[in-house]
Design a protein around this motif. Structure first.
Motif, PDB file in Angstrom:
ATOM      1  N   MET A 138       0.866  -1.180   0.000  1.00 52.37           N
ATOM      2  CA  MET A 138       0.000   0.000   0.000  1.00 52.37           C
ATOM      3  C   MET A 138       0.905   1.232   0.000  1.00 52.37           C
ATOM      4  SD  MET A 138      -3.119  -0.849   2.579  1.00 52.37           S
ATOM      5  CE  MET A 138      -2.118  -0.863   4.039  1.00 52.37           C
ATOM      6  N   VAL A 139       0.513   2.292  -0.737  1.00 46.31           N
ATOM      7  CA  VAL A 139       1.429   3.419  -0.908  1.00 46.31           C
ATOM      8  C   VAL A 139       1.770   4.134   0.396  1.00 46.31           C
ATOM      9  CG1 VAL A 139       1.081   3.916  -3.344  1.00 46.31           C
ATOM     10  CG2 VAL A 139      -0.532   4.818  -1.663  1.00 46.31           C
ATOM     11  N   VAL A 140       0.833   4.152   1.322  1.00 44.74           N
ATOM     12  CA  VAL A 140       1.104   4.728   2.638  1.00 44.74           C
ATOM     13  C   VAL A 140       0.562   3.765   3.684  1.00 44.74           C
ATOM     14  CG1 VAL A 140       0.709   6.649   4.215  1.00 44.74           C
ATOM     15  CG2 VAL A 140       0.868   7.092   1.775  1.00 44.74           C
ATOM     16  N   SER A 141       1.376   3.405   4.645  1.00 41.15           N
ATOM     17  CA  SER A 141       0.882   2.552   5.729  1.00 41.15           C
ATOM     18  C   SER A 141       1.586   2.930   7.023  1.00 41.15           C
ATOM     19  CB  SER A 141       1.091   1.076   5.375  1.00 41.15           C
ATOM     20  OG  SER A 141       2.453   0.797   5.182  1.00 41.15           O
TER      21      SER A 141
END
Lengths: 394, 161
Positions: free
Chosen positions: B157-160
């Protein structure tokens, strides 16, 4: 469903869930997802694949049809491997029969340890900036979160004085998140001893989140449980996600006094039954034969870490040297923007995603979290773009 | 630091001295001096590019792995015969082996005929060569630690958190 009906249903959501603000990470995730082609340094997990020998062992267990529930606390051979691992790496002894619980990721450990310990209204001390789940999990468990702002000038370590000042007669638990996400801060033995005095004096329980314990650079991680008088009041929460690049497997573990682990196991057996069996087989392989994998990954992270610190300092941002995890946490106060403004503008103008520091607590404002769990080429490209952006502001 | 430097260069020889200095936490001069030293000592023996020739349809390439049994020579052991073999330009690599045969010889040619000619006319007739067994490579899956034909996609996921 009609809007009217939907509203009525909405009213039935429990207040403490309905009023919990969504995580700042989530908000930013939505913005980044819309961009499509951005380079992201926003990820909180390794870029390595799980070592093949681990995956192979899990596949083999599936072929053998080993797909049934395991013991609630986790398969005994896995608990034994965890016990050996803790002795080998951190010189700590935990009895596999009653002091080890295999959880569904480190996250479950955070949740059920808090729920097993808290009565309504008791306070949980949470150093910030830190992982986003501590505060909500505390609230969901009926506790009252008390943030303690750590400071850049102390390299984001928790000081005895800061801790002492935050303690009240309702304080029960200290969450101890080192090596720290998002700052990369670590706590060394001398500092642990100072903290330990305060903890003992006020009879606190420590939930030590050591998920990044294997990722320290230049210094070995020391667990607070190994400080004199702390073993009996510390629950270590850790897992295989970060050390072995096994985030999606969801294998964590909790280690501590038999009474607390027993209470957590009781809760775990009603709520989750057991951690995924296939993952447990993989975890055994990782712990048995994975020390070299960790070493290899740690070296790669360390190389990138140096690249990142150097990159940020060269562009004129102050960046303390993080000695743990895989994040750098440079200050962007010089630019005159707050964290969210900085991140949004950086994303729009240069298509690089980094996470606003205040997503990890108010005291993170003025900083950004950049993960270096990316290839050298991606990091270099991202640094070039961030530099271009920062030059316009300074 | 030498080991780490070599590991980094083995991973990608295109890293600049400047990048290497940062990644190793040292000066550019130190990196350059170390590389010169390692080159002089022949620890670093060259810089080549890893190519998947199978994808180049206009150029034909075949590779064969040849198991060779030889008679070692008094005083020189296997070294002399190995040299007579590795000096041929067709020969890509020569290894002395333990087990059922003595030398592994890797030969590259434009086509099977060319390799067969080399084995029949140059390698097999050598005095000390007792026998050869030629195996042609049909497909390369992985070479020098690099898996071919496997585009790496970042599925995180691009931001986690």
């Amino acid at each position: 469903m009609s809007a009217d009906r939907e509203d009525k249903i909405k009213d039935k959501i429990a207040t403490k869930v309905a009023t919990m603000p969504p995580s700042g990470i989530r908000k930013f995730f939505d913005i980044v997802s819309e961009m499509g082609d951005a380079i992201s340094l926003g990820v909180g997990e390794p870029d390595f694949d799980t070592p093949w020998h681990v995956r192979e062992e899990a596949i083999y267990s599936l072929e053998q049809g080993k797909t049934v529930y395991s013991a609630n606390a986790g398969m005994l051979p896995l608990r034994q491997e965890i016990s050996r691992y803790m002795k080998r790496r951190f010189d700590l002894l935990y009895n596999p029969t009653n002091q080890i619980l295999v959880t569904v990721g480190g996250s479950e450990g955070i949740d059920i340890s808090l729920r097993s310990l808290l009565n309504g209204g008791e306070e949980v001390l949470i150093p910030e900036p830190s992982f986003v789940a501590y505060m909500p999990c505390t609230v969901f468990a009926g506790g009252i979160p008390v943030p303690i702002a750590t400071k850049s000038e102390n390299e984001f370590k928790l000081t005895a004085k800061e801790l002492e000042e935050a303690i009240t007669d309702k304080s029960k638990i200290l969450i101890f998140p080192y090596p720290n996400n998002p700052t990369g801060a670590i706590m060394e033995e001398k500092e642990l001893k100072e903290i330990a005095e305060v903890i003992k004096k006020h009879d606190l329980i420590v939930l030590s989140d050591e998920i990044y314990a294997e990722l320290t650079y230049g210094v070995r991680h020391v667990s607070i449980a190994s400080i004199k008088g702390m073993y009996e009041r510390t629950v270590i929460l850790s897992g295989l996600s970060k050390a072995y690049a096994m985030t999606g497997w969801r294998i964590g573990y909790a280690l501590g006094p038999a009474s607390i682990i027993g209470a957590m196991t009781k809760m775990h057996q009603y709520v989750l039954m057991c951690a995924p069996t296939t993952s447990q087989y993989g975890a055994i392989a990782a712990l048995k034969n994975g020390d070299d994998d960790i070493k290899h990954m740690r070296e790669a992270y360390d190389t990138r870490r140096k690249l990142m610190i150097n990159g940020f300092r060269n562009m004129g941002l102050s960046c303390f040297e993080p000695k743990g995890a895989f994040y750098v946490f440079p200050s962007i106060k010089e630019t005159g923007l707050n964290s969210l403004e900085f991140c949004e503008k950086l994303l729009q103008e240069e298509k690089v995603a980094v996470v606003p520091g205040d997503a990890f607590g108010k005291s993170g404002d003025g900083y950004i979290r950049c993960s270096y769990a990316y290839s050298i080429d991606e990091l270099k490209e991202a640094l070039i773009r961030i530099e271009k952006f920062v030059k316009k502001l300074l | 630091m030498k080991t780490r430097l070599l590991e980094l260069l083995e991973e990608n020889c295109k890293y600049t001295s400047q990048d290497l200095a940062v990644m190793l936490d040292t000066s550019i001069e130190t990196v350059e001096a170390l590389i010169k030293e390692l080159e002089a000592e022949q620890v670093i023996c060259g810089y080549k590019t890893l190519i998947n020739w199978d994808k180049m349809e206009e150029t034909e390439h075949v590779t064969a792995l040849i198991e060779v049994k030889v008679t070692p020579q008094r005083g020189d052991g296997f070294d002399k015969v190995a040299k007579r073999i590795y000096m041929f330009k067709e020969v890509e690599a020569v290894y002395l082996m333990s087990g059922g045969f003595d030398l592994t010889v890797i030969v590259k040619g434009k086509n099977i005929k060319e390799v067969a000619m080399f084995v029949g006319q140059k390698l097999a007739p050598l005095e000390s060569v007792l026998s050869t067994g030629t195996h042609f490579v049909l497909k390369r899956y992985k070479d020098h630690g690099v898996i071919f034909e496997q585009p790496k996609k970042d599925e995180r996921m691009v931001v986690s958190p």
